[in-house]
Design a protein around this motif. Structure first.
Motif, PDB file in Angstrom:
ATOM      1  N   MET A  25      40.397 -75.782 -33.632  1.00 13.42           N
ATOM      2  CA  MET A  25      39.196 -76.152 -32.886  1.00 13.42           C
ATOM      3  C   MET A  25      38.976 -75.303 -31.633  1.00 13.42           C
ATOM      4  O   MET A  25      38.146 -75.635 -30.797  1.00 13.42           O
ATOM      5  CB  MET A  25      39.268 -77.631 -32.501  1.00 13.42           C
ATOM      6  N   SER A  32      34.296 -74.716 -33.857  1.00 14.48           N
ATOM      7  CA  SER A  32      33.569 -74.871 -32.598  1.00 14.48           C
ATOM      8  C   SER A  32      32.100 -74.491 -32.778  1.00 14.48           C
ATOM      9  O   SER A  32      31.200 -75.201 -32.312  1.00 14.48           O
ATOM     10  CB  SER A  32      34.217 -74.002 -31.522  1.00 14.48           C
ATOM     11  N   ARG A  35      30.295 -77.086 -34.464  1.00 15.56           N
ATOM     12  CA  ARG A  35      30.355 -78.344 -33.712  1.00 15.56           C
ATOM     13  C   ARG A  35      31.008 -79.462 -34.512  1.00 15.56           C
ATOM     14  O   ARG A  35      30.520 -80.595 -34.566  1.00 15.56           O
ATOM     15  CB  ARG A  35      28.984 -78.759 -33.229  1.00 15.56           C
ATOM     16  N   SER A  37      33.768 -82.285 -35.367  1.00 17.36           N
ATOM     17  CA  SER A  37      34.646 -83.214 -34.652  1.00 17.36           C
ATOM     18  C   SER A  37      36.072 -83.013 -35.148  1.00 17.36           C
ATOM     19  O   SER A  37      36.298 -82.369 -36.189  1.00 17.36           O
ATOM     20  CB  SER A  37      34.209 -84.657 -34.909  1.00 17.36           C
ATOM     21  N   ARG A  38      37.035 -83.570 -34.421  1.00 15.38           N
ATOM     22  CA  ARG A  38      38.435 -83.505 -34.874  1.00 15.38           C
ATOM     23  C   ARG A  38      38.573 -84.114 -36.266  1.00 15.38           C
ATOM     24  O   ARG A  38      39.305 -83.612 -37.113  1.00 15.38           O
ATOM     25  CB  ARG A  38      39.371 -84.228 -33.908  1.00 15.38           C
ATOM     26  N   GLU A  39      37.877 -85.223 -36.485  1.00 15.24           N
ATOM     27  CA  GLU A  39      37.959 -85.902 -37.774  1.00 15.24           C
ATOM     28  C   GLU A  39      37.404 -85.028 -38.903  1.00 15.24           C
ATOM     29  O   GLU A  39      37.963 -85.003 -40.003  1.00 15.24           O
ATOM     30  CB  GLU A  39      37.194 -87.237 -37.715  1.00 15.24           C
ATOM     31  N   GLU A  40      36.341 -84.305 -38.610  1.00 10.97           N
ATOM     32  CA  GLU A  40      35.780 -83.408 -39.628  1.00 10.97           C
ATOM     33  C   GLU A  40      36.724 -82.255 -39.931  1.00 10.97           C
ATOM     34  O   GLU A  40      36.909 -81.896 -41.101  1.00 10.97           O
ATOM     35  CB  GLU A  40      34.415 -82.888 -39.171  1.00 10.97           C
TER      36      GLU A  40
END
Length: 105
Positions: A25, A32, A35, A37-40
């Motif tokens: 990330m 990045s 965009r 998310s951590r979950e994605e």
């Protein structure tokens, strides 16, 4: 599986290296730019590695015996697969296939 993807970086053999989520990330990287998310990011890592056969079986309902085992257990991973699809849509917006894989116009 999540612990493997989320914490240590290690070589799993066969050329696959699992990197820390923080590394995936980093600013300027594809996650990045998309965009994610951590979950994605985690969903993409799991789908592209240790959980591929499971998720693919659920998505395709094949092989039937694998799909039915998860269905009977009432676990078809709806949230994880929704997060994965979200990530893939975002990634498609910021990445292009290499010219050798581009479709003819």
């Amino acid at each position: 599986e999540a612990a493997v993807a989320a914490y240590p970086q290690e070589n799993l053999g066969g050329g696959r290296v699992v990197r820390r989520l923080d590394d995936l990330m980093r600013p300027g990287g594809v996650a990045s730019r998309a965009r994610l998310s951590r979950e994605e990011v985690l969903a993409v890592v799991l789908y592209s590695g240790p959980m591929f056969l499971v998720y693919d079986s659920v998505l395709r309902s094949h092989p039937a015996h694998v799909y039915e085992a998860f269905k009977l257990g009432s676990n078809l991973f709806p949230t994880t697969l929704a997060v994965l699809m979200s990530a893939l849509h975002k990634l498609a917006r910021v990445t292009r296939p290499p010219p050798s894989l581009a479709l003819p116009e």
